[in-house]
Design an enzyme around this catalytic site. Sequence first.
Site, PDB file in Angstrom:
ATOM      1  N   LYS A 107       0.875  -1.191   0.000  1.00 56.87           N
ATOM      2  CA  LYS A 107       0.000   0.000   0.000  1.00 56.87           C
ATOM      3  C   LYS A 107       0.893   1.215   0.000  1.00 56.87           C
ATOM      4  O   LYS A 107       2.049   1.153   0.442  1.00 56.87           O
ATOM      5  CB  LYS A 107      -0.871   0.020   1.261  1.00 56.87           C
ATOM      6  CG  LYS A 107      -2.133   0.837   1.113  1.00 56.87           C
ATOM      7  CD  LYS A 107      -3.157   0.068   0.319  1.00 56.87           C
ATOM      8  CE  LYS A 107      -4.531   0.648   0.398  1.00 56.87           C
ATOM      9  NZ  LYS A 107      -5.535  -0.370   0.078  1.00 56.87           N
TER      10      LYS A 107
HETATM   11  N1  GLU Z   1      -7.298  -0.170  -3.236  1.00 61.03           N
HETATM   12  C1  GLU Z   1      -8.020  -1.364  -3.497  1.00 61.03           C
HETATM   13  C2  GLU Z   1      -8.041  -2.270  -2.278  1.00 61.03           C
HETATM   14  O1  GLU Z   1      -7.887  -1.806  -1.170  1.00 61.03           O
HETATM   15  C3  GLU Z   1      -7.533  -2.076  -4.762  1.00 61.03           C
HETATM   16  C4  GLU Z   1      -6.099  -2.507  -4.740  1.00 61.03           C
HETATM   17  C5  GLU Z   1      -5.612  -3.036  -6.084  1.00 61.03           C
HETATM   18  O2  GLU Z   1      -6.379  -3.120  -7.016  1.00 61.03           O
HETATM   19  O3  GLU Z   1      -4.421  -3.341  -6.150  1.00 61.03           O
HETATM   20  O4  GLU Z   1      -8.295  -3.433  -2.369  1.00 61.03           O
END
Ligand code: GLU
Length: 432
Positions: free
Chosen positions: A120
């Site tokens: 993240k």
């Molecule tokens: N931000 C989204 C999540 O928390 C998608 C992450 C992604 O597609 O890599 O799952």
Amino acid sequence: MKTKMKSSTPAPSSHSAPVNAWDMALEQLDTVAKHIRLDRGIHEFLRYPKTILSVSVPVRMDNGTVQVFEGHRVQHNVTRGPAKGGIRFHPDLTLDEVKALAFWMTLKCAVMGLPYGGAKGGVRVDPKKLTLGELERLTRRFASEIAIIIGPEKDIPAPDVATNPQIMAWIMDTYSMGIGYSAPGVVTGKPLEIGGSLGRNEATGRGVVVIIEEAFRRLKWPLRGATAAVQGFGNVGSVCAKLLAGMGVKVIAVSDVDGGVYSERGLDIEKMLAAKAKGAGVKDFHAPGTTRITNEELLECRCDVLIPAALENQITKDNAPRLKARMVAEAANGPTTPEADRILLKKKIPILPDILTNAGGVTVSYFEWVQDIQSFFWNEDDVNKRLKEIMMGAFNNVFQEAQTGNIDLRLAAQVVAVRRLAEALKIRGVYP
Ligand code: GLU
């Protein structure tokens, strides 16, 4: 271009301090480890993110001054494949929050059976206060600062709170300029014109609805005529509300960061979406029988399914005793604290856990990455069909784990995920 923040609910001062997200993630990991008697070495391994990169992001503002923002990219684990996870822009973002969100991505990809680890990232900034040019320069500088650790085979960012396809396009372009050729697979959630996937924008909300539908079916609760309350009217909450309303669910309450509206008869979601497209906030939506409510009131309203679709720390030990929902479907990451989990468990309110419920986004991100690698693109029906298949498969695994182990769905989802991770780690071994 507008960037809309999803809802956050600052806790009033009478409430206890918000729970640190990383402490919360570690508490969850320790609970799973104890439950499955996880090997101590593997448990220890998972308590530490693999890589933490903190960067400063200087931006030349339109008035000529320079402002410096704080940014992070955390890769929690890459045992099952490249790191994967979104990038968020939020004024209250902290490194501990990014670490927790990266950990949850590791578990999310594992429970869904996607060949990824977890990551993240984010910048501590209020994007609503930036002009379009400032936002682009901030994004490009952040992308170039983290370019040393991202890449289609290493770590693949995606949209998250207050980031969108345009921001992904800038990241893709910045990375591609650096290496000298176009690398569409370096990010997902891109615009279609540069290698995005059909169905990606709606994927998280669509996945949430698949899980809610299946949970209702198993519990033998009728979905048509059921009531729902949705906290957050961003990319996830608004799609959930729209799809549920289309299935005959009465969406009785919706909110965004500034407050919400309530209607016993059900809100007109299509009209609310049209107002949102013109820049209106949720609380300014007027219709006969519609009244204003606060975010706190929304969380405590009587409904069949409460859908927190905003940020962490929304259902806490302070408000959990007052919750009147029959079920909670976590469209956000980490909206319920462990103390609140225990309270809801006692109240027999089932929680459809985040790492399963909101995994539709990363699942279609995976499809996008596969399409980019193959340079061969699927139609929207194929995307949605495969999304449903993967969501249902994961739901079945988690539900079965909950039944055989006589445990709640969060623990069951985390057990499935950590077991898969532990297996992969055992096979690969600890280097050197
Ligand atoms: N931000 C989204 C999540 O928390 C998608 C992450 C992604 O597609 O890599 O799952």
